[in-house]
Design an enzyme around this catalytic site. Structure first.
Site, PDB file in Angstrom:
ATOM      1  N   CYS A   1      11.326  -0.640  -1.045  1.00  0.00           N
ATOM      2  CA  CYS A   1      10.467  -1.788  -1.374  1.00  0.00           C
ATOM      3  C   CYS A   1      10.650  -2.359  -2.766  1.00  0.00           C
ATOM      4  CB  CYS A   1       9.006  -1.379  -1.315  1.00  0.00           C
ATOM      5  SG  CYS A   1       8.634  -0.352   0.039  1.00  0.00           S
TER       6      CYS A   1
ATOM      7  N   CYS B   1       2.828  -7.876  -5.683  1.00  0.00           N
ATOM      8  CA  CYS B   1       1.716  -7.058  -5.206  1.00  0.00           C
ATOM      9  C   CYS B   1       0.799  -6.739  -6.376  1.00  0.00           C
ATOM     10  CB  CYS B   1       2.283  -5.755  -4.623  1.00  0.00           C
ATOM     11  SG  CYS B   1       1.034  -4.650  -3.928  1.00  0.00           S
TER      12      CYS B   1
ATOM     13  N   HIS C   1      -0.290   9.833  -0.316  1.00  0.00           N
ATOM     14  CA  HIS C   1       0.450  10.290  -1.493  1.00  0.00           C
ATOM     15  C   HIS C   1      -0.223  11.364  -2.355  1.00  0.00           C
ATOM     16  CE1 HIS C   1       3.306   7.314  -0.446  1.00  0.00           C
ATOM     17  NE2 HIS C   1       2.706   6.269  -0.980  1.00  0.00           N
TER      18      HIS C   1
ATOM     19  N   CYS D   1      11.716  -4.736   8.655  1.00  0.00           N
ATOM     20  CA  CYS D   1      10.641  -4.459   7.688  1.00  0.00           C
ATOM     21  C   CYS D   1      10.321  -5.764   6.968  1.00  0.00           C
ATOM     22  CB  CYS D   1      11.116  -3.388   6.715  1.00  0.00           C
ATOM     23  SG  CYS D   1       9.911  -2.993   5.445  1.00  0.00           S
TER      24      CYS D   1
ATOM     25  N   CYS E   1       5.996   2.319  -7.569  1.00  0.00           N
ATOM     26  CA  CYS E   1       6.542   1.306  -6.665  1.00  0.00           C
ATOM     27  C   CYS E   1       7.122   0.106  -7.416  1.00  0.00           C
ATOM     28  CB  CYS E   1       5.448   0.840  -5.708  1.00  0.00           C
ATOM     29  SG  CYS E   1       6.031  -0.349  -4.489  1.00  0.00           S
TER      30      CYS E   1
ATOM     31  N   GLU F   1       0.706  -5.959  -0.158  1.00  0.00           N
ATOM     32  CA  GLU F   1      -0.312  -5.155   0.520  1.00  0.00           C
ATOM     33  C   GLU F   1      -0.840  -5.992   1.700  1.00  0.00           C
ATOM     34  OE1 GLU F   1      -1.731  -2.157   0.835  1.00  0.00           O
ATOM     35  OE2 GLU F   1      -2.948  -3.232   2.284  1.00  0.00           O
TER      36      GLU F   1
HETATM   37  N1  SAH Z   1       1.342  -1.893   0.426  1.00  0.00           N
HETATM   38  C1  SAH Z   1       1.464  -1.200   1.691  1.00  0.00           C
HETATM   39  C2  SAH Z   1       2.770  -1.519   2.406  1.00  0.00           C
HETATM   40  C3  SAH Z   1       4.013  -0.977   1.705  1.00  0.00           C
HETATM   41  S1  SAH Z   1       4.668   0.283   2.696  1.00  0.00           S
HETATM   42  C4  SAH Z   1       1.269   0.274   1.476  1.00  0.00           C
HETATM   43  O1  SAH Z   1       1.142   0.694   0.329  1.00  0.00           O
HETATM   44  O2  SAH Z   1       1.177   1.017   2.438  1.00  0.00           O
HETATM   45  C5  SAH Z   1       5.861   1.004   1.690  1.00  0.00           C
HETATM   46  C6  SAH Z   1       5.685   2.489   1.526  1.00  0.00           C
HETATM   47  O3  SAH Z   1       6.661   2.996   0.592  1.00  0.00           O
HETATM   48  C7  SAH Z   1       4.316   2.852   0.986  1.00  0.00           C
HETATM   49  O4  SAH Z   1       3.897   4.047   1.562  1.00  0.00           O
HETATM   50  C8  SAH Z   1       4.635   3.050  -0.493  1.00  0.00           C
HETATM   51  O5  SAH Z   1       3.642   3.829  -1.094  1.00  0.00           O
HETATM   52  C9  SAH Z   1       5.989   3.711  -0.429  1.00  0.00           C
HETATM   53  N2  SAH Z   1       6.767   3.637  -1.677  1.00  0.00           N
HETATM   54  C10 SAH Z   1       6.785   2.661  -2.602  1.00  0.00           C
HETATM   55  N3  SAH Z   1       7.608   2.968  -3.611  1.00  0.00           N
HETATM   56  C11 SAH Z   1       8.150   4.153  -3.325  1.00  0.00           C
HETATM   57  C12 SAH Z   1       9.068   5.003  -3.990  1.00  0.00           C
HETATM   58  N4  SAH Z   1       9.610   4.682  -5.170  1.00  0.00           N
HETATM   59  N5  SAH Z   1       9.388   6.166  -3.375  1.00  0.00           N
HETATM   60  C13 SAH Z   1       8.859   6.492  -2.174  1.00  0.00           C
HETATM   61  N6  SAH Z   1       7.972   5.743  -1.517  1.00  0.00           N
HETATM   62  C14 SAH Z   1       7.615   4.587  -2.080  1.00  0.00           C
END
Ligand code: SAH
Length: 363
Positions: free
Chosen positions: A350, A126, A233, A119, A133, A177
């Site tokens: 993340c 970001c 989401h 990953c 997040c 992102e």
């Molecule tokens: N910025 C891009 C790539 C990140 S992917 C995007 O948003 O798609 C990482 C994934 O984990 C995304 O779907 C993000 O929304 C999710 N994510 C981030 N923080 C999280 C959390 N605390 N719990 C669950 N999912 C989370």
């Protein structure tokens, strides 16, 4: 003292040079042509970089000394400095790497039955501001160069070389992102996908976006066979805006149109990531609304039980309610899976590690 100064100067010079990992094969061919060198040298250099994985131009012994020196004058072979490496009980490895300018990024290796998945991070921080997040806590510091994204995969591959294993898939789901750093992302994808590069098949690469609509159209038109995921989401605009400010600029209804265009243009299925945030978006009525929203699209839903982030106050959905949500989607004809969780004990979600280890940076 003198030696020290030279070393510091070397470091400063290297910082100014572009990373050779940022160049696609065709770009390296053009550079060689400008230098009066034959084109086939590019494939030889790729072999040294991505198959033999050397760290210095001097090691490229089938190139003339003059060319090796020229390469070293123009480019640097990016190295990432490992600040922290955590190993989870389930085999997940999480790295905190330091970049040349001192910023830090996270990379995760997940071990699955079907192979090793990396990953990668695409930005330092970001700017999307998703309210759940950890990656966005300190805002965006800067974009990564393609070579800095490639270097993450190579670094993990080198760790796997010790046990004769291979990186078999890549998910672009780390910090940042990807569509906010689109050109670097595309270069990165082409380099790791190249059969003279790391040769990772497009179908083994997944890119995820929070929904930057114009880039979804661009991505559809690239003609890549890469897996594509959208962080959805929420089943309606009001709720999505609450969770993801990006929805104010790129509204859910327009996002659905872009998704439809993508699936029709590429013929490929799209994945919707749907995080379940306790009491917020996890009730049966939300599942029903979600089913209505995406009905008829060539898609799949991945339900993600929320990862607890200390700075954020979302709570987990109880297990039985997650199954209820899944059942409701299935009943409405939607393909759905619940994401298997890994690396819970090592803050593998993340931005969590960076936020913890580098408090001043992620603020
Ligand atoms: N910025 C891009 C790539 C990140 S992917 C995007 O948003 O798609 C990482 C994934 O984990 C995304 O779907 C993000 O929304 C999710 N994510 C981030 N923080 C999280 C959390 N605390 N719990 C669950 N999912 C989370």
């Amino acid at each position: 003292m003198a030696e020290n100064t030279t070393k510091e100067k070397d470091i400063r010079d290297n910082e100014k040079k572009p990373s050779i990992y940022s160049l696609q094969l065709s770009e390296l061919e053009s550079w060689l042509k400008e230098q009066g060198e034959p084109k086939f040298r590019a494939a030889q250099i790729f072999d040294w970089l991505y198959q033999k994985r050397v760290g210095h131009f001097e090691e490229m012994t089938n190139l003339a000394k003059g060319l090796r020196e020229k390469l070293a004058n123009y480019f640097t072979i990016t190295t990432l400095n490992t600040l922290v490496q955590h190993t989870s009980q389930d085999g997940t490895l999480k790295f905190l790497f330091e970049l040349q300018d001192g910023y830090s990024i996270e990379t995760v290796l997940m071990r699955h039955e079907y192979g090793n998945s990396v990953c990668v991070t695409t930005q330092v921080g970001c700017r999307m501001g998703c309210t759940f997040c950890a990656s966005t806590l300190g805002g965006l510091k800067r974009d990564l160069e393609p070579g800095e994204i490639v270097a993450q995969v190579l670094k993990v591959q080198k760790a796997l070389d010790e046990t004769d294993e291979r990186v078999s898939s890549i998910v672009v789901m780390g910090i940042g992102e990807p569509f906010d750093n689109y050109n670097s992302l595309l270069s990165f994808l082409r380099i790791v996908n190249d059969d003279k590069g790391l040769n990772i098949g497009a179908r083994h690469i997944t890119v995820s976006t929070s929904g930057i609509i114009p880039r979804i159209y661009d991505f559809a038109d690239e003609g890549l066979q890469i897996n594509f995921a959208i962080s959805l989401h929420a089943p309606n605009t009001e709720l999505r805006t609450r969770l993801m400010p990006v929805n104010k600029a790129y509204d859910l209804q327009d996002l659905m149109k872009a998704v439809k265009y993508y699936t029709e243009k590429t013929g490929r299925r799209i994945t919707f990531e749907y995080g379940l945030f306790g009491g917020v978006n996890d009730q049966v009525k939300h599942a029903e609304e979600l089913a209505r929203l995406i009905k008829g699209l060539k898609c799949h839903v991945n339900l993600i039980p929320v990862n607890y982030v200390p700075e954020r106050d979302y709570v987990r959905t109880p297990r039985n309610q997650i199954f209820e949500f899944e059942k409701t989607l299935k009943k409405n004809g939607i393909n759905v899976t619940i994401r298997r969780e890994q690396g819970h004990d090592i803050e593998a979600a993340c931005g969590q590690l960076r936020a913890k280890e580098r408090k001043e940076e992620a603020r």
